[in-house]
Enzyme design. Sequence first.
Site, mmCIF file in Angstrom:
data_model
loop_
_atom_site.group_PDB
_atom_site.id
_atom_site.type_symbol
_atom_site.label_atom_id
_atom_site.label_comp_id
_atom_site.label_asym_id
_atom_site.label_seq_id
_atom_site.Cartn_x
_atom_site.Cartn_y
_atom_site.Cartn_z
ATOM 1 N N GLU A 39 -1.661 27.268 -5.421
ATOM 2 C CA GLU A 39 -2.540 27.813 -6.989
ATOM 3 C C GLU A 39 -1.467 26.639 -7.812
ATOM 4 O O GLU A 39 -0.838 26.827 -8.191
ATOM 5 C CB GLU A 39 -3.146 28.947 -7.189
ATOM 6 C CG GLU A 39 -3.345 28.916 -8.440
ATOM 7 C CD GLU A 39 -3.550 29.986 -9.455
ATOM 8 O OE1 GLU A 39 -4.718 30.365 -9.523
ATOM 9 O OE2 GLU A 39 -3.230 30.705 -9.226
ATOM 10 N N ILE A 40 -2.175 25.626 -9.073
ATOM 11 C CA ILE A 40 -1.445 24.791 -9.730
ATOM 12 C C ILE A 40 -2.140 25.618 -11.019
ATOM 13 O O ILE A 40 -3.291 24.608 -11.202
ATOM 14 C CB ILE A 40 -1.855 23.468 -9.337
ATOM 15 C CG1 ILE A 40 -1.991 23.276 -8.193
ATOM 16 C CG2 ILE A 40 -0.760 22.914 -10.329
ATOM 17 C CD1 ILE A 40 0.068 23.792 -7.384
ATOM 18 N N ARG A 41 -1.409 26.279 -11.880
ATOM 19 C CA ARG A 41 -1.307 27.037 -12.640
ATOM 20 C C ARG A 41 -1.360 25.540 -13.889
ATOM 21 O O ARG A 41 0.128 25.981 -14.730
ATOM 22 C CB ARG A 41 -1.182 27.945 -13.362
ATOM 23 C CG ARG A 41 -1.379 29.211 -12.523
ATOM 24 C CD ARG A 41 -2.841 29.221 -13.048
ATOM 25 N NE ARG A 41 -3.007 29.789 -14.003
ATOM 26 C CZ ARG A 41 -2.396 31.136 -14.297
ATOM 27 N NH1 ARG A 41 -1.795 32.236 -14.040
ATOM 28 N NH2 ARG A 41 -2.266 31.388 -16.125
ATOM 29 N N ARG A 73 -6.342 28.237 -16.962
ATOM 30 C CA ARG A 73 -6.945 29.658 -17.199
ATOM 31 C C ARG A 73 -6.702 29.593 -18.834
ATOM 32 O O ARG A 73 -5.980 29.474 -19.978
ATOM 33 C CB ARG A 73 -5.991 30.892 -16.850
ATOM 34 C CG ARG A 73 -5.548 32.185 -16.996
ATOM 35 C CD ARG A 73 -7.145 31.976 -15.865
ATOM 36 N NE ARG A 73 -7.028 32.481 -15.609
ATOM 37 C CZ ARG A 73 -7.600 32.156 -14.060
ATOM 38 N NH1 ARG A 73 -8.789 31.935 -14.275
ATOM 39 N NH2 ARG A 73 -7.671 32.820 -12.984
ATOM 40 N N HIS A 132 -11.468 38.960 -15.221
ATOM 41 C CA HIS A 132 -9.312 39.412 -15.503
ATOM 42 C C HIS A 132 -9.436 40.799 -16.665
ATOM 43 O O HIS A 132 -10.665 40.109 -17.258
ATOM 44 C CB HIS A 132 -8.445 38.612 -15.595
ATOM 45 C CG HIS A 132 -8.374 37.040 -14.471
ATOM 46 N ND1 HIS A 132 -8.765 37.022 -14.746
ATOM 47 C CD2 HIS A 132 -7.487 37.410 -13.893
ATOM 48 C CE1 HIS A 132 -8.650 35.341 -14.075
ATOM 49 N NE2 HIS A 132 -7.358 36.004 -13.131
ATOM 50 N N LYS A 159 -13.912 35.961 -7.602
ATOM 51 C CA LYS A 159 -12.409 36.602 -7.394
ATOM 52 C C LYS A 159 -12.777 37.645 -8.746
ATOM 53 O O LYS A 159 -12.516 37.729 -9.824
ATOM 54 C CB LYS A 159 -11.854 35.401 -8.015
ATOM 55 C CG LYS A 159 -10.245 35.722 -7.711
ATOM 56 C CD LYS A 159 -9.002 34.686 -9.070
ATOM 57 C CE LYS A 159 -7.855 35.460 -8.984
ATOM 58 N NZ LYS A 159 -6.769 34.095 -9.164
ATOM 59 N N ARG A 196 -2.424 43.714 -2.596
ATOM 60 C CA ARG A 196 -2.145 42.308 -2.117
ATOM 61 C C ARG A 196 -2.047 42.142 -1.115
ATOM 62 O O ARG A 196 -1.569 40.482 -0.471
ATOM 63 C CB ARG A 196 -1.149 41.867 -2.983
ATOM 64 C CG ARG A 196 -0.940 41.956 -4.861
ATOM 65 C CD ARG A 196 -0.019 41.268 -5.884
ATOM 66 N NE ARG A 196 -0.356 41.477 -6.908
ATOM 67 C CZ ARG A 196 -0.922 40.414 -7.828
ATOM 68 N NH1 ARG A 196 -1.455 39.914 -7.065
ATOM 69 N NH2 ARG A 196 -1.491 40.467 -9.249
ATOM 70 N N GLN A 219 2.928 40.791 -8.646
ATOM 71 C CA GLN A 219 2.597 39.840 -7.689
ATOM 72 C C GLN A 219 3.982 40.065 -7.109
ATOM 73 O O GLN A 219 5.120 39.773 -7.806
ATOM 74 C CB GLN A 219 2.595 38.538 -8.296
ATOM 75 C CG GLN A 219 1.725 37.191 -8.140
ATOM 76 C CD GLN A 219 1.772 36.264 -8.862
ATOM 77 O OE1 GLN A 219 2.312 35.398 -9.176
ATOM 78 N NE2 GLN A 219 0.473 36.008 -8.206
#
Length: 233
Positions: A39-41, A73, A132, A159, A196, A219
Amino acid sequence: MVSIGNFDLDKRAALVAAINEEPLIQAKAAAKLGADVLEIRFDLLGINTPENAADILKKLRSDTGLPCIATNRLQAEGGNWEGSEEDRLNLLEEILVFTDAIDVELSADQHIRDRLVKKAKEKGKTVIISSHDFESTPDKITIRNILERSKQAGADIAKLAVMPNSMQDVLNLLEVTLSEDNVCTIAMGQLGKHTRIVGPFYGSKLTYASVSSAVAPGQLKVQELKIALEMLQ
């Protein structure tokens, strides 16, 4: 079939490594440690032009062979983007050809989001629509409603990440996950840390890990999550 690039999510959940700094170094490390997807943030990497984003994606996919999720994001949902909403989502739209999936928020500007989702579908890209809540966990009816609204908005994967304030919150999230198709659910923080690991066994299609510093509360690191998942499989 639900997939991200060549990774078939119907066979098993993907371990997604969140890339938030030094992208080339982190991505290579993630691949070596056994991540399935990157995942490229872009919001955390400080990349704010489609040209730079495209260059990074091409390099990461070439160097690692792993499929990529492009994420930029929204600040209100834990991101670090400082430009306009139009520019934020336009960056994702402009790099669709270079990525395998995009993650866009349910709370994003609906008109721009709908345009982005339509173009992603036209190019055969997987669409993740995310929500979120960093303070609480909604009740089960609300959780189902959020996931359903995401699917109605065009999500291939809906999600939802929430903050539990009790173990009952965690159980409620897992119960909904068990009865839903094509979702990714995460309970954040210390109380939800184990989701997770166990989330994929309840039907969550993706589970996220960090290479160095955590991108979200609770995380785990890629190597920790990889070992835990293999123990349970």
